[in-house]
Write an enzyme that holds these catalytic residues in place. Structure first.
Site, PDB file in Angstrom:
ATOM      1  CD  GLU A 120     -43.267 -56.098   8.294  1.00 22.15           C
ATOM      2  OE1 GLU A 120     -42.822 -56.790   9.273  1.00 22.15           O
ATOM      3  OE2 GLU A 120     -44.618 -55.911   8.302  1.00 22.15           O
ATOM      4  CE1 TYR A 132     -36.057 -48.534   3.626  1.00 20.51           C
ATOM      5  CE2 TYR A 132     -36.963 -50.419   2.743  1.00 20.51           C
ATOM      6  CZ  TYR A 132     -37.211 -49.331   3.369  1.00 20.51           C
ATOM      7  OH  TYR A 132     -38.466 -48.790   3.287  1.00 20.51           O
TER       8      TYR A 132
HETATM    9  C1  LIG Z   1     -38.276 -46.343  -1.839  1.00 18.10           C
HETATM   10  C2  LIG Z   1     -38.356 -44.823  -2.141  1.00 18.10           C
HETATM   11  C3  LIG Z   1     -38.681 -44.358  -0.713  1.00 18.10           C
HETATM   12  C4  LIG Z   1     -36.751 -44.370  -2.571  1.00 18.10           C
HETATM   13  O1  LIG Z   1     -36.891 -43.089  -2.410  1.00 18.10           O
HETATM   14  P1  LIG Z   1     -36.124 -42.015  -3.406  1.00 18.10           P
HETATM   15  O2  LIG Z   1     -36.074 -40.870  -3.051  1.00 18.10           O
HETATM   16  O3  LIG Z   1     -36.056 -42.263  -5.012  1.00 18.10           O
HETATM   17  O4  LIG Z   1     -34.442 -42.647  -3.087  1.00 18.10           O
HETATM   18  P2  LIG Z   1     -33.161 -42.162  -3.185  1.00 18.10           P
HETATM   19  O5  LIG Z   1     -33.098 -41.054  -4.519  1.00 18.10           O
HETATM   20  O6  LIG Z   1     -32.696 -41.374  -1.877  1.00 18.10           O
HETATM   21  O7  LIG Z   1     -32.120 -43.449  -3.520  1.00 18.10           O
HETATM   22  C5  LIG Z   1     -31.165 -43.770  -2.807  1.00 18.10           C
HETATM   23  C6  LIG Z   1     -30.750 -45.275  -3.332  1.00 18.10           C
HETATM   24  O8  LIG Z   1     -31.857 -46.241  -3.239  1.00 18.10           O
HETATM   25  C7  LIG Z   1     -31.662 -46.902  -4.364  1.00 18.10           C
HETATM   26  N1  LIG Z   1     -32.835 -46.641  -5.268  1.00 18.10           N
HETATM   27  C8  LIG Z   1     -33.709 -45.938  -5.347  1.00 18.10           C
HETATM   28  N2  LIG Z   1     -34.917 -45.804  -6.002  1.00 18.10           N
HETATM   29  C9  LIG Z   1     -34.464 -46.914  -6.604  1.00 18.10           C
HETATM   30  C10 LIG Z   1     -34.929 -47.728  -8.024  1.00 18.10           C
HETATM   31  N3  LIG Z   1     -36.121 -47.205  -8.612  1.00 18.10           N
HETATM   32  N4  LIG Z   1     -34.085 -48.882  -8.672  1.00 18.10           N
HETATM   33  C11 LIG Z   1     -32.995 -49.053  -8.070  1.00 18.10           C
HETATM   34  N5  LIG Z   1     -32.538 -48.766  -6.996  1.00 18.10           N
HETATM   35  C12 LIG Z   1     -33.134 -47.469  -6.456  1.00 18.10           C
HETATM   36  C13 LIG Z   1     -30.302 -46.468  -5.093  1.00 18.10           C
HETATM   37  O9  LIG Z   1     -29.238 -47.366  -4.499  1.00 18.10           O
HETATM   38  C14 LIG Z   1     -30.372 -45.126  -4.608  1.00 18.10           C
HETATM   39  O10 LIG Z   1     -29.019 -44.508  -4.844  1.00 18.10           O
HETATM   40  P3  LIG Z   1     -28.536 -44.083  -6.333  1.00 18.10           P
HETATM   41  O11 LIG Z   1     -29.737 -43.115  -6.565  1.00 18.10           O
HETATM   42  O12 LIG Z   1     -27.026 -43.137  -5.836  1.00 18.10           O
HETATM   43  O13 LIG Z   1     -28.269 -44.958  -7.078  1.00 18.10           O
HETATM   44  C15 LIG Z   1     -39.466 -44.582  -3.281  1.00 18.10           C
HETATM   45  O14 LIG Z   1     -39.138 -45.161  -4.517  1.00 18.10           O
HETATM   46  C16 LIG Z   1     -40.797 -44.827  -2.942  1.00 18.10           C
HETATM   47  O15 LIG Z   1     -41.471 -43.852  -2.368  1.00 18.10           O
HETATM   48  N6  LIG Z   1     -41.594 -45.679  -3.288  1.00 18.10           N
HETATM   49  C17 LIG Z   1     -42.747 -46.103  -2.847  1.00 18.10           C
HETATM   50  C18 LIG Z   1     -43.153 -46.290  -1.632  1.00 18.10           C
HETATM   51  C19 LIG Z   1     -42.281 -47.347  -1.111  1.00 18.10           C
HETATM   52  O16 LIG Z   1     -42.122 -48.516  -1.991  1.00 18.10           O
HETATM   53  N7  LIG Z   1     -41.899 -47.410  -0.044  1.00 18.10           N
HETATM   54  C20 LIG Z   1     -40.969 -48.129   0.886  1.00 18.10           C
HETATM   55  C21 LIG Z   1     -41.825 -49.335   1.337  1.00 18.10           C
HETATM   56  S1  LIG Z   1     -40.848 -50.569   2.446  1.00 18.10           S
END
Ligand SMILES: CC(C)(COP(=O)(O)OP(=O)(O)OC[C@H]1O[C@@H](n2cnc3c(N)ncnc32)[C@H](O)[C@@H]1OP(=O)(O)O)[C@@H](O)C(=O)NCCC(=O)NCCS
Length: 174
Positions: A120, A132
């Protein structure tokens, strides 16, 4: 489980290597600290260590040296996995670590017997939702007003684990 390694060249311009590995209790303090920052919650290392030692826990972390810079965890019960946390340290985001954590977590959940994986996510969390969706998760419902501080709906998502991540033969566990 196999340890997964990402070449840091792909992630940032440096010679550093990010290790993506299955969590053990030595990751507890770093994972708890990361979750405390990312989710603004009071997470003790002792509580995290207890969670990580649970046989139903699947957990992966990304490490830069000894520092935990990413963490993803799920609970696996029978053939279903429920993702609990996914977090990447702010300075390491948008470099593929979140995707690598999720892929490794799915593989581990599959090894542990899961064929469906659920999660979720806040409806306003566009970064997590995009991550996701890019991995094939589909929304199947909404829990209105589920989150507080700030108030938000929860989007329910799920994914069928493919045959290469799910256990080929689940019958031995019955
Ligand atoms: C969500 C989170 C885990 C993503 O981690 P990340 O290492 O930055 O993700 P990735 O670099 O592997 O990104 C993979 C894909 O996700 C999407 N994505 C990641 N961050 C994004 C952003 N800020 N805006 C839009 N798309 C995004 C993109 O599709 C991306 O692919 P691309 O870079 O080729 O466009 C990170 O932003 C985070 O820790 N957020 C705070 C905690 C949180 O919200 N966790 C989820 C709770 S449900």
């Amino acid at each position: 489980m196999t340890n997964y390694f990402i070449s840091m060249d792909k992630i940032i311009n440096s010679e550093r290597i990010i290790k993506v590995v299955r969590c053990d209790e030595s990751c507890a303090e770093g994972a708890a600290a990361l979750c405390a920052v990312c989710f603004n919650r009071d997470e003790s290392a002792a509580h995290m260590a207890s969670f990580l030692s649970n046989k139903q826990t699947a957990a992966i972390c990304a490490k830069d040296g000894d520092t935990v810079v990413g963490y993803a965890a799920a609970s696996v019960i029978a053939d279903e996995a429920e993702i609990m946390d996914v977090a990447v340290s702010e300075n390491y985001r948008r470099r593929g670590i979140g995707r690598e954590l999720m892929s490794s977590l799915e593989a581990l959940c599959g090894e542990m017997g899961a064929s469906q994986i659920y999660l979720e996510v806040r409806s306003q969390n566009s970064a997590a939702r995009a991550l996701y969706e890019s991995l094939g998760y589909v929304a199947y419902g909404t829990r209105h007003g589920y989150y507080k501080n700030p108030a938000d709906d929860a989007v329910l998502m799920k994914k069928n684990l493919s045959s290469d991540t799910a256990l080929a033969d689940n019958s031995s566990s019955c």
